[in-house]
Structures are given as C-alpha cells and as structure tokens.
Design a protein around this motif. Structure first.
Motif, PDB file in Angstrom:
ATOM      1  N   VAL A  77       0.807  -1.216   0.000  1.00  0.00           N
ATOM      2  CA  VAL A  77       0.000   0.000   0.000  1.00  0.00           C
ATOM      3  C   VAL A  77       0.842   1.269   0.000  1.00  0.00           C
ATOM      4  O   VAL A  77       0.628   2.177  -0.815  1.00  0.00           O
ATOM      5  CB  VAL A  77      -0.962  -0.001   1.216  1.00  0.00           C
ATOM      6  CG1 VAL A  77      -1.642   1.354   1.365  1.00  0.00           C
ATOM      7  CG2 VAL A  77      -1.999  -1.107   1.053  1.00  0.00           C
ATOM      8  N   ILE A  78       1.805   1.381   0.888  1.00  0.00           N
ATOM      9  CA  ILE A  78       2.581   2.620   1.016  1.00  0.00           C
ATOM     10  C   ILE A  78       3.401   2.918  -0.235  1.00  0.00           C
ATOM     11  O   ILE A  78       3.417   4.069  -0.704  1.00  0.00           O
ATOM     12  CB  ILE A  78       3.468   2.581   2.264  1.00  0.00           C
ATOM     13  CG1 ILE A  78       2.598   2.473   3.522  1.00  0.00           C
ATOM     14  CG2 ILE A  78       4.355   3.826   2.338  1.00  0.00           C
ATOM     15  CD1 ILE A  78       1.570   3.581   3.666  1.00  0.00           C
ATOM     16  N   PRO A  79       4.102   1.947  -0.835  1.00  0.00           N
ATOM     17  CA  PRO A  79       4.801   2.247  -2.094  1.00  0.00           C
ATOM     18  C   PRO A  79       3.871   2.767  -3.173  1.00  0.00           C
ATOM     19  O   PRO A  79       4.243   3.645  -3.961  1.00  0.00           O
ATOM     20  CB  PRO A  79       5.418   0.902  -2.490  1.00  0.00           C
ATOM     21  CG  PRO A  79       5.596   0.183  -1.195  1.00  0.00           C
ATOM     22  CD  PRO A  79       4.406   0.578  -0.362  1.00  0.00           C
ATOM     23  N   ALA A  91      -6.155   3.345   6.053  1.00  0.00           N
ATOM     24  CA  ALA A  91      -5.241   4.070   6.934  1.00  0.00           C
ATOM     25  C   ALA A  91      -4.337   5.010   6.141  1.00  0.00           C
ATOM     26  O   ALA A  91      -3.918   6.057   6.645  1.00  0.00           O
ATOM     27  CB  ALA A  91      -4.396   3.083   7.741  1.00  0.00           C
ATOM     28  N   ALA A  92      -4.056   4.635   4.878  1.00  0.00           N
ATOM     29  CA  ALA A  92      -3.213   5.461   4.010  1.00  0.00           C
ATOM     30  C   ALA A  92      -4.014   6.503   3.242  1.00  0.00           C
ATOM     31  O   ALA A  92      -3.453   7.262   2.458  1.00  0.00           O
ATOM     32  CB  ALA A  92      -2.448   4.572   3.031  1.00  0.00           C
ATOM     33  N   GLY A  93      -5.331   6.531   3.453  1.00  0.00           N
ATOM     34  CA  GLY A  93      -6.174   7.515   2.781  1.00  0.00           C
ATOM     35  C   GLY A  93      -6.527   7.159   1.355  1.00  0.00           C
ATOM     36  O   GLY A  93      -6.861   8.040   0.557  1.00  0.00           O
ATOM     37  N   LEU A  94      -6.489   5.874   1.020  1.00  0.00           N
ATOM     38  CA  LEU A  94      -6.759   5.437  -0.346  1.00  0.00           C
ATOM     39  C   LEU A  94      -8.145   4.810  -0.462  1.00  0.00           C
ATOM     40  O   LEU A  94      -8.724   4.345   0.520  1.00  0.00           O
ATOM     41  CB  LEU A  94      -5.702   4.423  -0.801  1.00  0.00           C
ATOM     42  CG  LEU A  94      -4.249   4.850  -0.648  1.00  0.00           C
ATOM     43  CD1 LEU A  94      -3.322   3.769  -1.194  1.00  0.00           C
ATOM     44  CD2 LEU A  94      -3.983   6.175  -1.340  1.00  0.00           C
ATOM     45  N   VAL A 115      -5.604  -5.825   4.136  1.00  0.00           N
ATOM     46  CA  VAL A 115      -5.260  -4.938   3.015  1.00  0.00           C
ATOM     47  C   VAL A 115      -6.230  -3.761   2.959  1.00  0.00           C
ATOM     48  O   VAL A 115      -5.833  -2.615   2.733  1.00  0.00           O
ATOM     49  CB  VAL A 115      -5.267  -5.709   1.682  1.00  0.00           C
ATOM     50  CG1 VAL A 115      -4.940  -4.771   0.521  1.00  0.00           C
ATOM     51  CG2 VAL A 115      -4.269  -6.856   1.719  1.00  0.00           C
ATOM     52  N   ILE A 116      -7.510  -4.039   3.179  1.00  0.00           N
ATOM     53  CA  ILE A 116      -8.512  -2.967   3.173  1.00  0.00           C
ATOM     54  C   ILE A 116      -8.185  -1.935   4.249  1.00  0.00           C
ATOM     55  O   ILE A 116      -8.174  -0.716   3.995  1.00  0.00           O
ATOM     56  CB  ILE A 116      -9.923  -3.535   3.397  1.00  0.00           C
ATOM     57  CG1 ILE A 116     -10.297  -4.497   2.269  1.00  0.00           C
ATOM     58  CG2 ILE A 116     -10.947  -2.394   3.486  1.00  0.00           C
ATOM     59  CD1 ILE A 116     -11.567  -5.288   2.544  1.00  0.00           C
ATOM     60  N   ARG A 117      -7.882  -2.401   5.450  1.00  0.00           N
ATOM     61  CA  ARG A 117      -7.573  -1.483   6.546  1.00  0.00           C
ATOM     62  C   ARG A 117      -6.303  -0.691   6.264  1.00  0.00           C
ATOM     63  O   ARG A 117      -6.225   0.511   6.578  1.00  0.00           O
ATOM     64  CB  ARG A 117      -7.454  -2.259   7.859  1.00  0.00           C
ATOM     65  CG  ARG A 117      -8.801  -2.766   8.391  1.00  0.00           C
ATOM     66  CD  ARG A 117      -8.674  -3.242   9.825  1.00  0.00           C
ATOM     67  NE  ARG A 117      -7.883  -4.468   9.910  1.00  0.00           N
ATOM     68  CZ  ARG A 117      -8.412  -5.689   9.903  1.00  0.00           C
ATOM     69  NH1 ARG A 117      -9.727  -5.856   9.798  1.00  0.00           N
ATOM     70  NH2 ARG A 117      -7.630  -6.748  10.002  1.00  0.00           N
ATOM     71  N   ALA A 118      -5.303  -1.318   5.664  1.00  0.00           N
ATOM     72  CA  ALA A 118      -4.067  -0.609   5.320  1.00  0.00           C
ATOM     73  C   ALA A 118      -4.336   0.479   4.290  1.00  0.00           C
ATOM     74  O   ALA A 118      -3.790   1.586   4.375  1.00  0.00           O
ATOM     75  CB  ALA A 118      -3.024  -1.596   4.793  1.00  0.00           C
ATOM     76  N   ARG A 147      -4.005   6.514  -5.752  1.00  0.00           N
ATOM     77  CA  ARG A 147      -5.067   6.852  -4.798  1.00  0.00           C
ATOM     78  C   ARG A 147      -6.148   5.770  -4.733  1.00  0.00           C
ATOM     79  O   ARG A 147      -7.142   5.923  -4.049  1.00  0.00           O
ATOM     80  CB  ARG A 147      -5.708   8.194  -5.179  1.00  0.00           C
ATOM     81  CG  ARG A 147      -4.765   9.384  -5.054  1.00  0.00           C
ATOM     82  CD  ARG A 147      -5.487  10.692  -5.306  1.00  0.00           C
ATOM     83  NE  ARG A 147      -5.821  10.864  -6.713  1.00  0.00           N
ATOM     84  CZ  ARG A 147      -6.771  11.682  -7.165  1.00  0.00           C
ATOM     85  NH1 ARG A 147      -7.506  12.375  -6.305  1.00  0.00           N
ATOM     86  NH2 ARG A 147      -6.995  11.791  -8.457  1.00  0.00           N
ATOM     87  N   LEU A 148      -5.928   4.690  -5.469  1.00  0.00           N
ATOM     88  CA  LEU A 148      -6.942   3.646  -5.616  1.00  0.00           C
ATOM     89  C   LEU A 148      -6.292   2.278  -5.474  1.00  0.00           C
ATOM     90  O   LEU A 148      -5.234   2.027  -6.048  1.00  0.00           O
ATOM     91  CB  LEU A 148      -7.589   3.776  -6.998  1.00  0.00           C
ATOM     92  CG  LEU A 148      -8.507   2.663  -7.485  1.00  0.00           C
ATOM     93  CD1 LEU A 148      -9.802   2.663  -6.698  1.00  0.00           C
ATOM     94  CD2 LEU A 148      -8.798   2.840  -8.976  1.00  0.00           C
TER      95      LEU A 148
END
Length: 232
Positions: A81-83, A107-110, A101-104, A90-91
């Motif tokens: 997610v972060i990379p 949390a990253a605003g995606l 994965v959904i929660r990550a 954004r998606l």
C-alpha cells in the motif's frame, strides 16, 4: 484550465468505469492514459503484476489531470500500500477480500475496492471499510447474482462487476444494479496502440450511456409492469 481534484468517492459515483491496464509498459502509459481520459474515463488501475507497475502509476498520476483517480490492481498484501501511495496512487483494487489490506488502504487515505464472490465476503469487506465491492469473476456470477445481492446489501453500496465484461452485455448488469465496471482485456491488452484503445473506450462509453438512457429505463419499467404502457 486545470481540472479540480475529485474526492475518491465522488470519482466512483460520477465515473463508474475503471480501465484496467494489465501489462502496460511504463513508456506506453502516458499515451494510453491520455486517450482514456479524452474518452471520458476518470478511473485507471495498473495491476501490480504488470511490468514496473509503480513507474506506470507514477507516470499516469503525473501526466493526467487531478480529476483522474489512478491506482493499482491485484494488490495482495498490506505492505504494497505505502509504495503505491508514494507513486501517486489513490486507488487500490484487489482480487480477493483481505481485511488487512482494506484497513491498510484506508489508513493510508486510499480508496479500497476488494474482490468478493459471496455475500459473506461482501459484508466482511464492508465491515473492514471497503469503499466499493468488485464482483469477481463477473462472467461466472452473472447479473442474477448481482440482483440477489442488491436485495440484502445497503442501497448505497457500490457494486462493480469485473471479469469478462464487454459492451454487448454491460446493460444487463446495469439493469441488475451494477454501479460501474472494471474493464480488462476487452478494453486493453498488451501491445494495443493508443488509437485502438481509444476506439474500444468509445464503444464502452457508448454502451454505458445507453444503459442509463431515459428510454431504456422506461422500457425496463414497462417490462416490469406490462399494463403501464397501455394505461397512458
């Protein structure tokens, strides 16, 4: 004039068609993305099993206006997610329902769109914070499954069939309650040039608009209530 950035949820609500560029090469991404944008697409995903996907995502997020939501598909693990976010994505679109994965992603605003194939997975994904649900594989589930899910899911839930969608049967899914679609090989396959992608994009956009036309909606109502047309 620079287009204003859309919020992710507004992008999902206003533009239901997601272009899936599986296998696109980084040096092709700009031209392919531009013709898709010109034909009306505002949601583009590059699956992570494509060659150098983060480079293509960075190119697309840089060269396209801010009202285009670019991201990744085939996201399988939270550490991806972060990379993706650092590359401008954004998606996040997934082939499966993994709450971690959904929660990550959230949390990253995606935007998080997990793949689901059963009502159990659908409710679990929504409980984890999913923004929309990817019905996958749509060619096996079919419009009748989507219609049945509509009876139990909240009416605001965005349902996006993915897998085997073509312009010819898009309307059947819309009539059953589809909010949009993920469009794969019928829209783009590796090696297609920008002109061919543009032609396919036009076909999909025409089918999407036709499926939402007032005339088709009236025909659907008349079919459901055969006496309505004669009572006017």
């Amino acid at each position: 004039m620079t287009e204003p950035a859309l919020s992710p949820l507004n992008a999902l609500n206003l533009y239901g068609l997601i272009a899936i560029l599986r296998g696109v090469l980084p040096h092709e991404a700009s031209a392919i993305g531009q013709v898709l944008y010109d034909e009306g697409f505002r949601l583009i995903e590059v699956p992570l099993n494509s060659p150098e996907p983060l480079q293509s995502i960075q190119t697309l997020s840089t060269c396209l206006p801010a009202d285009c939501l670019v991201g990744a598909g085939t996201v399988l693990a939270p550490e991806q997610v972060i990379p993706l976010r650092k590359a401008g994505g954004r998606l996040i679109v997934m082939p499966h329902c993994d709450p971690a994965v959904i929660r990550a992603a959230k949390a990253a605003g995606l935007v998080a769109i997990p793949g689901v194939a059963t009502p159990t997975e659908a409710f679990a994904a929504l409980a984890a914070g999913a923004d929309a649900l990817k019905l996958f594989p749509a060619e096996q589930l079919g419009p009748s499954t989507l219609k049945a899910w509509r009876a139990v899911l909240h009416p605001s839930t965005a349902l996006l069939p993915v897998g085997g969608i073509t312009p010819g049967h898009l309307a059947d899914f819309v009539a059953a309650g589809a909010s949009g679609f993920g469009l794969g090989s019928a829209l783009y396959t590796p090696g297609l040039d920008a002109a061919e992608v543009a032609a396919r994009a036009r076909d999909f956009m025409a089918a999407w608009k036709q499926a939402h036309s007032p005339r088709r909606k009236r025909q659907k109502t008349d079919t459901a209530h055969p006496g309505a047309a004669n009572s006017q």
